[in-house]
Design a protein around this motif. Structure first.
Motif, mmCIF file in Angstrom:
data_model
loop_
_atom_site.group_PDB
_atom_site.id
_atom_site.type_symbol
_atom_site.label_atom_id
_atom_site.label_comp_id
_atom_site.label_asym_id
_atom_site.label_seq_id
_atom_site.Cartn_x
_atom_site.Cartn_y
_atom_site.Cartn_z
ATOM 1 N N LYS A 176 0.813 -1.219 0.000
ATOM 2 C CA LYS A 176 0.000 0.000 0.000
ATOM 3 C C LYS A 176 0.846 1.269 0.000
ATOM 4 O O LYS A 176 0.374 2.339 -0.357
ATOM 5 N N LYS A 177 2.089 1.148 0.457
ATOM 6 C CA LYS A 177 2.957 2.316 0.456
ATOM 7 C C LYS A 177 3.325 2.676 -0.983
ATOM 8 O O LYS A 177 3.631 1.806 -1.790
ATOM 9 N N LYS A 178 3.298 3.951 -1.284
ATOM 10 C CA LYS A 178 3.606 4.392 -2.637
ATOM 11 C C LYS A 178 4.905 5.200 -2.600
ATOM 12 O O LYS A 178 5.012 6.181 -1.891
ATOM 13 N N MET A 179 5.864 4.756 -3.389
ATOM 14 C CA MET A 179 7.140 5.464 -3.431
ATOM 15 C C MET A 179 7.616 5.561 -4.868
ATOM 16 O O MET A 179 7.517 4.604 -5.623
ATOM 17 N N PHE A 180 8.116 6.712 -5.229
ATOM 18 C CA PHE A 180 8.709 6.853 -6.550
ATOM 19 C C PHE A 180 9.992 7.666 -6.428
ATOM 20 O O PHE A 180 10.290 8.249 -5.377
ATOM 21 N N LEU A 181 10.779 7.672 -7.478
ATOM 22 C CA LEU A 181 12.102 8.288 -7.463
ATOM 23 C C LEU A 181 12.084 9.623 -8.199
ATOM 24 O O LEU A 181 11.508 9.743 -9.280
ATOM 25 N N VAL A 182 12.741 10.605 -7.592
ATOM 26 C CA VAL A 182 12.814 11.948 -8.164
ATOM 27 C C VAL A 182 14.290 12.325 -8.291
ATOM 28 O O VAL A 182 15.016 12.388 -7.289
ATOM 29 N N GLY A 183 14.738 12.544 -9.516
ATOM 30 C CA GLY A 183 16.131 12.914 -9.745
ATOM 31 C C GLY A 183 16.330 14.409 -9.589
ATOM 32 O O GLY A 183 15.602 15.204 -10.190
ATOM 33 N N LEU A 184 17.307 14.787 -8.788
ATOM 34 C CA LEU A 184 17.654 16.195 -8.582
ATOM 35 C C LEU A 184 19.045 16.442 -9.142
ATOM 36 O O LEU A 184 20.003 15.767 -8.774
ATOM 37 N N THR A 185 19.150 17.418 -10.035
ATOM 38 C CA THR A 185 20.446 17.713 -10.629
ATOM 39 C C THR A 185 20.546 19.216 -10.892
ATOM 40 O O THR A 185 19.650 19.979 -10.568
ATOM 41 N N GLY A 186 21.639 19.608 -11.463
ATOM 42 C CA GLY A 186 21.873 21.024 -11.763
ATOM 43 C C GLY A 186 23.255 21.161 -12.343
ATOM 44 O O GLY A 186 23.805 20.201 -12.885
ATOM 45 N N GLY A 187 23.839 22.321 -12.216
ATOM 46 C CA GLY A 187 25.209 22.531 -12.651
ATOM 47 C C GLY A 187 26.062 22.880 -11.454
ATOM 48 O O GLY A 187 25.541 23.172 -10.372
ATOM 49 N N VAL A 210 7.964 -1.210 -9.611
ATOM 50 C CA VAL A 210 8.485 -2.064 -10.682
ATOM 51 C C VAL A 210 9.792 -1.501 -11.211
ATOM 52 O O VAL A 210 10.759 -2.224 -11.450
ATOM 53 N N ARG A 211 9.855 -0.162 -11.371
ATOM 54 C CA ARG A 211 11.091 0.437 -11.842
ATOM 55 C C ARG A 211 12.201 0.297 -10.810
ATOM 56 O O ARG A 211 13.360 0.128 -11.156
ATOM 57 N N LEU A 212 11.831 0.389 -9.543
ATOM 58 C CA LEU A 212 12.819 0.186 -8.495
ATOM 59 C C LEU A 212 13.404 -1.204 -8.576
ATOM 60 O O LEU A 212 14.612 -1.402 -8.504
ATOM 61 N N LEU A 213 12.535 -2.193 -8.757
ATOM 62 C CA LEU A 213 12.987 -3.572 -8.894
ATOM 63 C C LEU A 213 13.919 -3.718 -10.085
ATOM 64 O O LEU A 213 14.976 -4.332 -10.003
ATOM 65 N N ALA A 214 13.543 -3.102 -11.217
ATOM 66 C CA ALA A 214 14.375 -3.174 -12.416
ATOM 67 C C ALA A 214 15.719 -2.505 -12.183
ATOM 68 O O ALA A 214 16.764 -3.010 -12.605
ATOM 69 N N ALA A 215 15.709 -1.367 -11.468
ATOM 70 C CA ALA A 215 16.947 -0.641 -11.202
ATOM 71 C C ALA A 215 17.894 -1.466 -10.353
ATOM 72 O O ALA A 215 19.087 -1.557 -10.628
ATOM 73 N N VAL A 216 17.359 -2.075 -9.299
ATOM 74 C CA VAL A 216 18.195 -2.870 -8.406
ATOM 75 C C VAL A 216 18.789 -4.053 -9.147
ATOM 76 O O VAL A 216 19.970 -4.367 -9.029
ATOM 77 N N THR A 217 17.965 -4.725 -9.950
ATOM 78 C CA THR A 217 18.442 -5.887 -10.701
ATOM 79 C C THR A 217 19.493 -5.480 -11.725
ATOM 80 O O THR A 217 20.545 -6.098 -11.861
ATOM 81 N N LYS A 230 21.014 0.733 -2.238
ATOM 82 C CA LYS A 230 20.855 0.203 -0.884
ATOM 83 C C LYS A 230 20.035 1.181 -0.044
ATOM 84 O O LYS A 230 19.155 0.791 0.727
ATOM 85 N N GLN A 231 20.343 2.475 -0.193
ATOM 86 C CA GLN A 231 19.601 3.489 0.545
ATOM 87 C C GLN A 231 18.159 3.580 0.058
ATOM 88 O O GLN A 231 17.226 3.739 0.861
ATOM 89 N N ILE A 232 17.970 3.498 -1.247
ATOM 90 C CA ILE A 232 16.621 3.544 -1.806
ATOM 91 C C ILE A 232 15.775 2.415 -1.234
ATOM 92 O O ILE A 232 14.616 2.609 -0.842
ATOM 93 N N PHE A 233 16.363 1.229 -1.173
ATOM 94 C CA PHE A 233 15.636 0.081 -0.639
ATOM 95 C C PHE A 233 15.209 0.325 0.808
ATOM 96 O O PHE A 233 14.094 0.008 1.215
ATOM 97 N N LYS A 234 16.106 0.920 1.592
ATOM 98 C CA LYS A 234 15.792 1.230 2.992
ATOM 99 C C LYS A 234 14.583 2.171 3.077
ATOM 100 O O LYS A 234 13.665 1.944 3.874
#
Length: 239
Positions: free
Chosen positions: A8-19, A215-222, A107-111
């Protein structure tokens, strides 16, 4: 029951970048203040090159002991001056450090996934340059500032000449190009109050989102080779 709670927990990844010197660290600090978990690639990069680590020795073997300080730690400024003036050496360093950085990041993402956060910020300076992580991001944020402000900030922060600062800025993808690739832009050209408001507004939008990237998290880890135990654990959490 516990697995159902995880699902039920919903988590997604947000990339932060810049110069370089655009204010990315400032924006990351605001996200932390708002309670968002931030995975800092630069911080991890410093950790993996600590004295006598496998990555440390790989770098020393590649670039020589002249990059070491008296205490045998890697002199980041000296190494930086080498790679910023030579694209091939920069790619070589990235090939040594990036696999270890990615493994530690996931590893941190998984945590944070287990802890049930709605989203996680991945603070990655070269998010678009390497393009290995960007495809796993549901959202991408670029911290932008006008070129003149970026140049002045970098010269002041790192005590560089204008030529040295321009060389380091030129080694990265132009901010204007990153701006076009990003799904969100934080303009840090003005004062800190204005930047803070922009981050708070974006945080509210992301918190309200129902995007789910398990699903993307799983793909990333693999894909990044963590595999094994993490693959089994995440698979059990999701399915």
């Amino acid at each position: 029951m516990l697995r159902l709670q995880w699902i039920k927990k919903k988590m997604f990844l947000v990339g932060l970048t810049g110069g370089i010197a655009s204010g990315k660290s400032t924006v990351a600090a605001v996200f932390r203040e708002l309670g968002c978990p931030v995975v800092d690639a630069d911080q991890i990069a410093r950790q993996i090159v600590e004295l006598d680590s496998p990555v440390y020795w790989a770098i020393v073997r590649t670039f020589g002991e002249e990059i070491l300080q008296e205490d045998r730690q890697i002199n980041r400024e000296k190494l930086g001056s080498i790679i910023f003036s030579d694209m091939e050496k920069r790619k070589l360093l990235n090939s040594i450090t990036h696999p270890a950085i990615h493994k530690a990041m996931f590893k941190q993402i998984f945590k944070y996934f287990i802890q049930g956060y709605r989203y996680v910020i991945l603070d990655v300076p070269l998010l678009f340059e390497t393009n290995k992580l960007a495809k796993f991001m549901k959202h991408t944020i670029v911290v932008y500032c006008d070129p003149q402000a970026q140049l002045i900030r970098l010269m002041k922060r790192n005590n560089l000449t204008q030529a040295e600062a321009e060389q380091r800025i030129g080694a990265q993808m132009p901010l204007e190009q990153k701006r076009k690739l990003a799904s969100h832009v934080i303009d840090n050209s003005g004062d800190s109050t204005n930047t803070y408001r922009q981050v708070c507004k974006l945080h509210c939008q992301l918190e309200d989102s129902l995007d789910f990237l398990a699903v993307r998290l799983l793909a990333a880890v693999t894909l990044t080779g963590i595999g094994g135990l993490f693959y089994i654990l995440i698979k059990r959490c999701i399915f």
